[in-house]
Design a protein around this motif. Structure first.
Motif, PDB file in Angstrom:
ATOM      1  N   ALA A 190      -0.846  15.344  10.859  1.00  0.00           N
ATOM      2  CA  ALA A 190      -0.576  13.969  11.287  1.00  0.00           C
ATOM      3  C   ALA A 190       0.087  13.220  10.145  1.00  0.00           C
ATOM      4  CB  ALA A 190      -1.880  13.261  11.668  1.00  0.00           C
ATOM      5  N   VAL A 191       0.575  12.036  10.459  1.00  0.00           N
ATOM      6  CA  VAL A 191       0.952  11.084   9.421  1.00  0.00           C
ATOM      7  C   VAL A 191      -0.302  10.277   9.079  1.00  0.00           C
ATOM      8  CG1 VAL A 191       2.411   9.136   8.784  1.00  0.00           C
ATOM      9  CG2 VAL A 191       3.333  10.959  10.232  1.00  0.00           C
ATOM     10  N   TYR A 192      -0.627  10.216   7.807  1.00  0.00           N
ATOM     11  CA  TYR A 192      -1.825   9.521   7.345  1.00  0.00           C
ATOM     12  C   TYR A 192      -1.422   8.186   6.721  1.00  0.00           C
ATOM     13  CZ  TYR A 192      -4.779  13.542   8.234  1.00  0.00           C
ATOM     14  OH  TYR A 192      -5.477  14.548   8.851  1.00  0.00           O
ATOM     15  N   TYR A 193      -2.132   7.132   7.139  1.00  0.00           N
ATOM     16  CA  TYR A 193      -1.806   5.776   6.716  1.00  0.00           C
ATOM     17  C   TYR A 193      -2.971   5.161   5.946  1.00  0.00           C
ATOM     18  CZ  TYR A 193       1.893   6.052  10.249  1.00  0.00           C
ATOM     19  OH  TYR A 193       2.984   6.424  10.990  1.00  0.00           O
ATOM     20  N   CYS A 194      -2.657   4.575   4.823  1.00  0.00           N
ATOM     21  CA  CYS A 194      -3.610   3.766   4.079  1.00  0.00           C
ATOM     22  C   CYS A 194      -3.687   2.386   4.714  1.00  0.00           C
ATOM     23  CB  CYS A 194      -3.140   3.665   2.637  1.00  0.00           C
ATOM     24  SG  CYS A 194      -4.128   2.616   1.559  1.00  0.00           S
ATOM     25  N   ASN A 195      -4.876   1.818   4.712  1.00  0.00           N
ATOM     26  CA  ASN A 195      -5.058   0.527   5.371  1.00  0.00           C
ATOM     27  C   ASN A 195      -6.030  -0.342   4.583  1.00  0.00           C
ATOM     28  OD1 ASN A 195      -6.680  -1.231   7.543  1.00  0.00           O
ATOM     29  ND2 ASN A 195      -4.609  -0.825   8.284  1.00  0.00           N
ATOM     30  N   ALA A 196      -5.700  -1.618   4.497  1.00  0.00           N
ATOM     31  CA  ALA A 196      -6.611  -2.611   3.930  1.00  0.00           C
ATOM     32  C   ALA A 196      -7.083  -3.509   5.063  1.00  0.00           C
ATOM     33  CB  ALA A 196      -5.912  -3.427   2.860  1.00  0.00           C
ATOM     34  N   GLY A 197      -8.387  -3.728   5.139  1.00  0.00           N
ATOM     35  CA  GLY A 197      -8.902  -4.508   6.257  1.00  0.00           C
ATOM     36  C   GLY A 197     -10.168  -5.240   5.895  1.00  0.00           C
ATOM     37  N   GLY A 238       0.098   0.891   4.924  1.00  0.00           N
ATOM     38  CA  GLY A 238       1.070   1.596   4.120  1.00  0.00           C
ATOM     39  C   GLY A 238       2.133   2.219   5.009  1.00  0.00           C
ATOM     40  N   GLN A 239       3.080   2.903   4.396  1.00  0.00           N
ATOM     41  CA  GLN A 239       4.196   3.466   5.156  1.00  0.00           C
ATOM     42  C   GLN A 239       3.867   4.828   5.743  1.00  0.00           C
ATOM     43  OE1 GLN A 239       3.897   3.698   1.942  1.00  0.00           O
ATOM     44  NE2 GLN A 239       4.463   5.814   1.426  1.00  0.00           N
ATOM     45  N   GLY A 240       2.797   5.449   5.275  1.00  0.00           N
ATOM     46  CA  GLY A 240       2.367   6.733   5.796  1.00  0.00           C
ATOM     47  C   GLY A 240       2.861   7.908   4.979  1.00  0.00           C
ATOM     48  N   THR A 241       2.089   8.993   5.023  1.00  0.00           N
ATOM     49  CA  THR A 241       2.467  10.224   4.360  1.00  0.00           C
ATOM     50  C   THR A 241       2.139  11.395   5.299  1.00  0.00           C
ATOM     51  OG1 THR A 241       2.255  11.541   2.325  1.00  0.00           O
ATOM     52  CG2 THR A 241       0.258  10.489   3.127  1.00  0.00           C
ATOM     53  N   GLN A 242       3.060  12.337   5.393  1.00  0.00           N
ATOM     54  CA  GLN A 242       2.913  13.443   6.336  1.00  0.00           C
ATOM     55  C   GLN A 242       2.004  14.524   5.762  1.00  0.00           C
ATOM     56  OE1 GLN A 242       4.350  13.934   9.573  1.00  0.00           O
ATOM     57  NE2 GLN A 242       2.929  15.671   9.577  1.00  0.00           N
ATOM     58  N   VAL A 243       1.053  14.952   6.572  1.00  0.00           N
ATOM     59  CA  VAL A 243       0.206  16.108   6.259  1.00  0.00           C
ATOM     60  C   VAL A 243       0.429  17.137   7.354  1.00  0.00           C
ATOM     61  CG1 VAL A 243      -2.158  16.958   6.069  1.00  0.00           C
ATOM     62  CG2 VAL A 243      -1.518  14.777   5.005  1.00  0.00           C
ATOM     63  N   LEU A 301       0.866  -1.166   0.000  1.00  0.00           N
ATOM     64  CA  LEU A 301       0.000   0.000   0.000  1.00  0.00           C
ATOM     65  C   LEU A 301       0.905   1.218   0.000  1.00  0.00           C
ATOM     66  CD1 LEU A 301      -2.524  -1.166   2.769  1.00  0.00           C
ATOM     67  CD2 LEU A 301      -2.822  -1.331   0.298  1.00  0.00           C
ATOM     68  N   VAL A 302       0.852   2.002  -1.069  1.00  0.00           N
ATOM     69  CA  VAL A 302       1.775   3.113  -1.233  1.00  0.00           C
ATOM     70  C   VAL A 302       0.991   4.416  -1.291  1.00  0.00           C
ATOM     71  CG1 VAL A 302       3.603   4.095  -2.637  1.00  0.00           C
ATOM     72  CG2 VAL A 302       3.384   1.612  -2.449  1.00  0.00           C
ATOM     73  N   GLU A 303       1.203   5.250  -0.264  1.00  0.00           N
ATOM     74  CA  GLU A 303       0.500   6.529  -0.191  1.00  0.00           C
ATOM     75  C   GLU A 303       1.265   7.618  -0.913  1.00  0.00           C
ATOM     76  OE1 GLU A 303      -0.012   4.676   4.049  1.00  0.00           O
ATOM     77  OE2 GLU A 303       1.593   4.933   2.578  1.00  0.00           O
ATOM     78  N   SER A 304       0.533   8.611  -1.366  1.00  0.00           N
ATOM     79  CA  SER A 304       1.134   9.802  -1.958  1.00  0.00           C
ATOM     80  C   SER A 304       0.188  10.974  -1.758  1.00  0.00           C
ATOM     81  CB  SER A 304       1.423   9.595  -3.452  1.00  0.00           C
ATOM     82  OG  SER A 304       0.227   9.327  -4.158  1.00  0.00           O
ATOM     83  N   GLY A 305       0.714  12.186  -1.920  1.00  0.00           N
ATOM     84  CA  GLY A 305      -0.129  13.369  -1.880  1.00  0.00           C
ATOM     85  C   GLY A 305      -0.043  14.206  -0.620  1.00  0.00           C
ATOM     86  N   GLY A 306       0.726  13.775   0.354  1.00  0.00           N
ATOM     87  CA  GLY A 306       0.871  14.568   1.561  1.00  0.00           C
ATOM     88  C   GLY A 306       1.691  15.821   1.305  1.00  0.00           C
ATOM     89  N   GLY A 307       1.748  16.692   2.308  1.00  0.00           N
ATOM     90  CA  GLY A 307       2.532  17.909   2.176  1.00  0.00           C
ATOM     91  C   GLY A 307       2.119  18.955   3.168  1.00  0.00           C
ATOM     92  N   LEU A 308       2.552  20.176   2.901  1.00  0.00           N
ATOM     93  CA  LEU A 308       2.259  21.333   3.751  1.00  0.00           C
ATOM     94  C   LEU A 308       1.165  22.167   3.100  1.00  0.00           C
ATOM     95  CD1 LEU A 308       2.965  23.276   6.089  1.00  0.00           C
ATOM     96  CD2 LEU A 308       4.692  24.292   4.569  1.00  0.00           C
ATOM     97  N   VAL A 309       0.174  22.525   3.900  1.00  0.00           N
ATOM     98  CA  VAL A 309      -0.944  23.320   3.388  1.00  0.00           C
ATOM     99  C   VAL A 309      -1.352  24.317   4.454  1.00  0.00           C
ATOM    100  CG1 VAL A 309      -2.684  21.656   4.171  1.00  0.00           C
ATOM    101  CG2 VAL A 309      -3.203  23.182   2.254  1.00  0.00           C
ATOM    102  N   GLN A 310      -1.866  25.447   4.035  1.00  0.00           N
ATOM    103  CA  GLN A 310      -2.331  26.460   4.979  1.00  0.00           C
ATOM    104  C   GLN A 310      -3.711  26.093   5.516  1.00  0.00           C
ATOM    105  OE1 GLN A 310      -2.202  30.259   2.968  1.00  0.00           O
ATOM    106  NE2 GLN A 310      -0.018  30.523   3.416  1.00  0.00           N
ATOM    107  N   TYR A 345      -6.104   5.918   8.353  1.00  0.00           N
ATOM    108  CA  TYR A 345      -5.810   6.250   9.736  1.00  0.00           C
ATOM    109  C   TYR A 345      -4.898   7.480   9.740  1.00  0.00           C
ATOM    110  CZ  TYR A 345      -7.342   1.643  11.511  1.00  0.00           C
ATOM    111  OH  TYR A 345      -8.058   0.528  11.870  1.00  0.00           O
ATOM    112  N   ARG A 346      -4.798   8.094  10.909  1.00  0.00           N
ATOM    113  CA  ARG A 346      -3.810   9.151  11.087  1.00  0.00           C
ATOM    114  C   ARG A 346      -3.261   9.095  12.508  1.00  0.00           C
ATOM    115  NH1 ARG A 346      -7.603  14.649  10.906  1.00  0.00           N
ATOM    116  NH2 ARG A 346      -8.697  14.290  12.898  1.00  0.00           N
ATOM    117  N   GLN A 347      -2.034   9.588  12.642  1.00  0.00           N
ATOM    118  CA  GLN A 347      -1.405   9.654  13.961  1.00  0.00           C
ATOM    119  C   GLN A 347      -0.674  10.969  14.094  1.00  0.00           C
ATOM    120  OE1 GLN A 347       1.158   6.363  15.043  1.00  0.00           O
ATOM    121  NE2 GLN A 347       0.822   6.784  17.213  1.00  0.00           N
ATOM    122  N   ALA A 348      -1.134  11.763  15.031  1.00  0.00           N
ATOM    123  CA  ALA A 348      -0.500  13.046  15.326  1.00  0.00           C
ATOM    124  C   ALA A 348       0.573  12.829  16.399  1.00  0.00           C
ATOM    125  CB  ALA A 348      -1.542  14.035  15.805  1.00  0.00           C
TER     126      ALA A 348
END
Length: 121
Positions: free
Chosen positions: A91-98, A112-117, A4-13, A37-40
């Motif tokens: 947070a770091v956002y994680y894709c999950n299959a369940g 997935g490995q997570g992507t930072q938002v 599971l490969v995430e993309s699209g994270g970044g810095l936003v106002q 999921y997300r983890q702050a």
């Protein structure tokens, strides 16, 4: 091997939008329940949104009306559209299959490995 490969994270106002994507392989995507999921920092991992194989969605109250989870079973892709972002969404956002249990709850299986938002002015 499940990937599971995430993309699209970044810095936003604050008030801005981001779109996260997750490319899935190694699973029968169209039969899999999926989630984000997300983890702050300093907080427990939180289930943000889920989508069943049939497309039924569910959201945590804090993102209801701002986030939209969707899936493309032809491309094996999961998406999270995030609007009206606030600093608390950082947070770091994680894709999950369940899977969806008999009681309707979501159970995670693969990560997935997570992507930072980061939401900051």
């Amino acid at each position: 091997q499940v990937q599971l490969v995430e993309s699209g994270g970044g810095l936003v106002q604050p008030g801005g939008s981001l779109r996260l994507s997750c490319a899935a392989s190694g699973i029968i995507f169209k039969f899999s329940a999926m989630g984000w999921y997300r983890q702050a920092p300093g907080k427990q991992r939180e289930l943000v949104a889920t989508i069943t194989p049939g497309g039924r969605t569910n959201y945590v109250d804090s993102v209801q009306g701002r986030f939209t989870i969707s899936r493309d079973n032809t491309q094996n892709t999961l998406t999270l559209q995030m609007n009206s972002l606030q600093p608390d969404d950082t947070a770091v956002y994680y894709c999950n299959a369940g899977l969806i249990s008999r009681d309707g709850s979501y159970s995670s299986r693969y990560w997935g490995q997570g992507t930072q938002v980061t939401v900051s002015a």
